[in-house]
Design a protein around this motif. Structure first.
Motif, PDB file in Angstrom:
ATOM      1  N   SER A 159       0.855  -1.190   0.000  1.00 34.86           N
ATOM      2  CA  SER A 159       0.000   0.000   0.000  1.00 34.86           C
ATOM      3  C   SER A 159       0.890   1.238   0.000  1.00 34.86           C
ATOM      4  N   CYS A 160       1.511   1.587   1.170  1.00 33.55           N
ATOM      5  CA  CYS A 160       2.199   2.878   1.277  1.00 33.55           C
ATOM      6  C   CYS A 160       3.533   2.937   0.528  1.00 33.55           C
ATOM      7  N   GLU A 161       4.201   1.810   0.367  1.00 38.86           N
ATOM      8  CA  GLU A 161       5.540   1.702  -0.263  1.00 38.86           C
ATOM      9  C   GLU A 161       6.619   2.500   0.460  1.00 38.86           C
ATOM     10  N   CYS A 219       3.027   1.018   6.696  1.00 41.45           N
ATOM     11  CA  CYS A 219       1.687   0.450   6.907  1.00 41.45           C
ATOM     12  C   CYS A 219       1.689  -1.041   7.226  1.00 41.45           C
ATOM     13  N   GLY A 220       2.630  -1.788   6.723  1.00 41.73           N
ATOM     14  CA  GLY A 220       2.685  -3.231   7.008  1.00 41.73           C
ATOM     15  C   GLY A 220       1.983  -4.093   5.978  1.00 41.73           C
ATOM     16  N   CYS A 235       2.948  -4.986   3.111  1.00 46.23           N
ATOM     17  CA  CYS A 235       3.876  -5.824   2.337  1.00 46.23           C
ATOM     18  C   CYS A 235       4.629  -6.804   3.233  1.00 46.23           C
ATOM     19  N   CYS A 272       8.739  -3.586   0.818  1.00 47.16           N
ATOM     20  CA  CYS A 272       8.804  -2.290   0.114  1.00 47.16           C
ATOM     21  C   CYS A 272      10.044  -1.490   0.507  1.00 47.16           C
TER      22      CYS A 272
HETATM   23  S1  FES Z   1       3.675  -1.195   1.615  1.00 52.67           S
HETATM   24 FE1  FES Z   1       3.383  -0.140   3.491  1.00 52.67          FE
HETATM   25  S2  FES Z   1       4.996  -0.922   4.737  1.00 52.67           S
HETATM   26 FE2  FES Z   1       5.392  -1.747   2.786  1.00 52.67          FE
END
Ligand code: FES
Ligand SMILES: Cc1cc2nc3c(=O)[nH]c(=O)nc-3n(C[C@H](O)[C@H](O)[C@H](O)COP(=O)(O)OP(=O)(O)OC[C@H]3O[C@@H](n4cnc5c(N)ncnc54)[C@H](O)[C@@H]3O)c2cc1C
Length: 353
Positions: A300-302, A306-307, A309, A339
């Motif tokens: 999600s956030c890359e 966020c967790g 991945c 990520c």
């Molecule tokens: S995509 Fe959000 S922590 Fe890796």
């Protein structure tokens, strides 16, 4: 019914908005049908996907419903000035509209073994109440040995979400729930903002268990999170008893750090009972390398915040350039974030969780 569709090899689920409610000005909750086959834990989030002409956009929104109460899957969204996704939802979404999601995820959940704890302090500010509302309802209804304190900060009562349902919970569970509403527009300046001394006062007067049996959940704007984390550590709360959820809306990526080893490495990745192999080399991280190889793994956030991945390292070593999600304990258990992850010192084997 959830209708998983494959685009590339990413399975999306389609949800239909069944109910929209303006909780306070600029913040709405959205309930969905089609979420019945999406399992989730209290405190997790839903990642929504939008396909724009410039590519795929993903945003995560915390789930406000409780999986223990048979409530329809619901998220809370605060309108962000000039924000792409939040304005699409808050300004334009209507009942009956369909949204795409990659599913639920997140580590801001109750511990597997709640018997180790007696009391949970929830510290929420503004829209940071969204995952905490779900955690609180779930804890009160399912974890009968735990008591809870909610310290809930807002600029004014008019801006505070879920006041009615929270007061109802406090009436329903008078012996197990204590709530302090903190408003920055309060005439009593000593209680207008949660600062270290006020926090210390609440922890001291409301404690029902020794520190090692207390858990702390924090969610709110960045500066609130920084201040509260610092204050808790100064008061002597161990890092391992603190859980944080960061709603980072800053689109700037954290400064890029170079891994100690930038050689190309072979990666074996297990995803839903299938094994994939590819090579990964800096400057591409594991997520980017997997996507380049045509393997759609969750994200999600890359930016390591966020967790979504989350992966487990089965063999080898993964170095992370940034991490606001995993605790030292998680890392010791082999968890990593693709990520921001780079293989170092040799080839790696990973399982996507
Ligand atoms: S995509 Fe959000 S922590 Fe890796
Ligand atoms: C785990 C997690 C849980 C979350 N839970 C919630 C929740 O429960 N409720 C909630 O409301 N939010 C939540 N969020 C935040 C949410 O995912 C979004 O980040 C938020 O809604 C903003 O997205 P947006 O698309 O509206 O804004 P964006 O388009 O991402 O913009 C964010 C800000 O950046 C600025 N900006 C955008 N583009 C540029 C540019 N090119 N240059 C400079 N500035 C720019 C915008 O002006 C805006 O102020 C959560 C986030 C995470 C990581």
């Amino acid at each position: 019914m959830t209708n998983p569709t494959a685009e590339g090899n990413t399975p999306y689920h389609t949800l239909t908005i069944s109910h929209i409610r303006e909780e306070v000005p600029g913040v709405k909750t959205f309930s969905f049908t089609g979420g019945e086959s999406l399992p989730y834990k209290a405190g997790q989030y839903l990642t929504l996907v939008h396909h724009s002409p410039h590519g795929e956009v993903r945003r995560s929104y915390s789930i406000t419903s409780s999986p223990a109460l048979q409530e329809p899957l619901t998220i809370g969204v605060k309108r962000i000035e000039n924000g792409l996704f939040s304005r699409m939802l808050v300004d334009n979404a209507r009942v009956g509209d369909k949204v795409k999601t990659t599913g639920t995820a997140g580590l801001f959940t109750l511990p597997d073994d709640t018997a180790l704890y007696q009391q949970v302090f929830f510290l929420a500010a503004g829209s940071g109440i969204t995952p905490i509302f779900s955690l609180l309802k779930t804890l009160l209804h399912t974890q009968h040995h735990l008591s809870a304190v909610l310290l809930y900060s807002n600029s004014s009562p008019e801006k505070a979400m879920f006041i009615g349902p929270l007061q109802q919970l406090a009436q329903e569970f008078p012996d197990r729930l204590h709530i302090e509403f903190i408003y920055s527009n309060s005439p009593d300046l000593s209680r207008a903002r949660l600062h270290k001394d006020l926090l210390h006062h609440y922890l001291h007067t409301l404690a029902k268990a020794p520190i090692e049996q207390q858990l702390f959940y924090l969610c709110g704007p960045d500066n609130y999170m920084r201040l509260m984390s610092f204050a808790l550590r100064q008061i002597g709360i161990p890092e391992s008893n603190i859980r944080k959820e960061i709603f980072n809306t800053d689109i700037r990526k954290p400064a890029k750090l170079m891994p100690p080893d930038t050689a190309a490495r072979a990666v074996t990745l297990y995803l839903k009972d299938k094994a994939y192999t590819f090579r990964s080399r800096y400057p591409l991280n594991l997520l980017q390398s997997a996507r380049q190889a045509g393997i759609a793994i969750p994200y999600s956030c890359e930016t390591g915040k966020c967790g979504s991945c989350l992966a487990r390292v089965l063999q080898g070593q993964v170095w992370m350039s940034y991490n606001e999600v995993l605790t030292e304990k998680d890392i010791q258990k082999g968890l990593t974030l693709t990520c921001v992850g780079f293989p170092v010192g040799g080839d790696v084997e990973l399982e996507i969780l």
